[in-house]
Design a protein around this motif. Sequence first.
Motif: not given
Length: 444
Positions: A79-92, A240-245
């Motif tokens: 069930x393990x997942x990995x994530x990649x992000x782009x942009x600086x407007x939010x923290x996931x 389930x994804x916390x988004x902090x602007x």
Amino acid sequence: MADGILGLGSGQAASLNQDLIDKLKDAERKATVEPIETSIEDITLEKEVFTEIENKVSELLEAIKPFDLFVSGGVNAFDEKSATTSGTSVVFDAADVSALNKGVTTVEIVDLAQKDVYQTNAVDETTKDTVINAGNLEITVNGVLETFDTTNLTYDQLAEEINAKDGMNASVQLVGTDSYRIVIKSSESGVDNALTISGAAATTLGLDLAENHKLTAQNMDAIIDGVSYSVSSNDITVDGLKISAVEKGTSSINVVDDTTTVTTQMQNFVTLYNELVTTIDDATGADSPISNRSGLREIVNQIKDKLFGTYGANSDKSIFNYGFELNKSGTLSIDETDFNKAIEEDMAGLKELFIGVAENEGLGTQLKAVVDEMNFSGGILSIYENNMTSRESTLEEDKTKAEEALDAKYEQLALQFSSYGAIINQMEASFSGLKLMIQQSTAS
């Protein structure tokens, strides 16, 4: 002619001394006590070997846990997942990564949420410390009106009274050389938490001036995967994804299955299983201090019983279908090509083999239970350890009894030697007179 009859007259009492007793005692100790001491030393060595095996079992247990249906936290290796992000407007962030939906989530921050912020006109320290006496200051937040009578209140005292109320806070701040203001803020951001300030004191303090309304309460406006959101906080949780602007702009996160974790954890399991097999093989060899070798071999036998079984809804899945190989030495290895192919083409089957479901548990789930139970009361490790402790206790008791019996025996012998010595001395004294008479008669 002889010096004495049966040694009499030659000082034989002197030979019945402590040195003779010690020699006799040492000889008997070698036959009665030292074999017990050797057995105790063997148990000490056995304990050291057992501790090493116990540690290897514990390490294997930790390696199995990611393949357990009931793993703590609910996230198994599959069930393990990995994530990649782009942009600086939010923290996931995510409390449970396994619960995240796979794919790309795009977030556009149009406006950040902010608090309502007011400031009074600047005053010097003398004015700050003088009572205001400007009538009432009225502040409304969330539909609740709070009234503050400034009569006999200094700036600091007014700030303290505002701070004591819900939904607002205030402080007197030094904003320049001998320049002070009361700064009043809503406790929370968002339009629902906006402050309305009025009253005679508001005018006196300059709180009704537009230039002293430094920030206007507003919501965070965001577009997440095309859906518009307007919320009072800069934090929002979606699926389930916390988004902090943190700033205006567009960011994204791509969530995928982390198959590298499965491979790494599976190899770790194989490595630790092989280490346990090797450790037990060494411990049950010809020169081993282990007394119950079959008991230790049973540890591996119980593990093998699960490891080489069949699983799945149709009991048709085995580790040997997914790249595992058994060497002549009894150790395992993984054919990376076959295993990686299984991950790419039959991840569901691999998960069914190792994890299973509640009504049909997989290899990892069953094996974790078996290894875990080895340490419980009645488990193979617990029984073996209790047996060693019991044997050691019995041997210590036997040693104590043997030493006490030996000490008592030779204490008695020492007393007897003392009595015999006295008798011999008396006899030798009598014999000396007889010897003299014989010598005189033969001389004449």
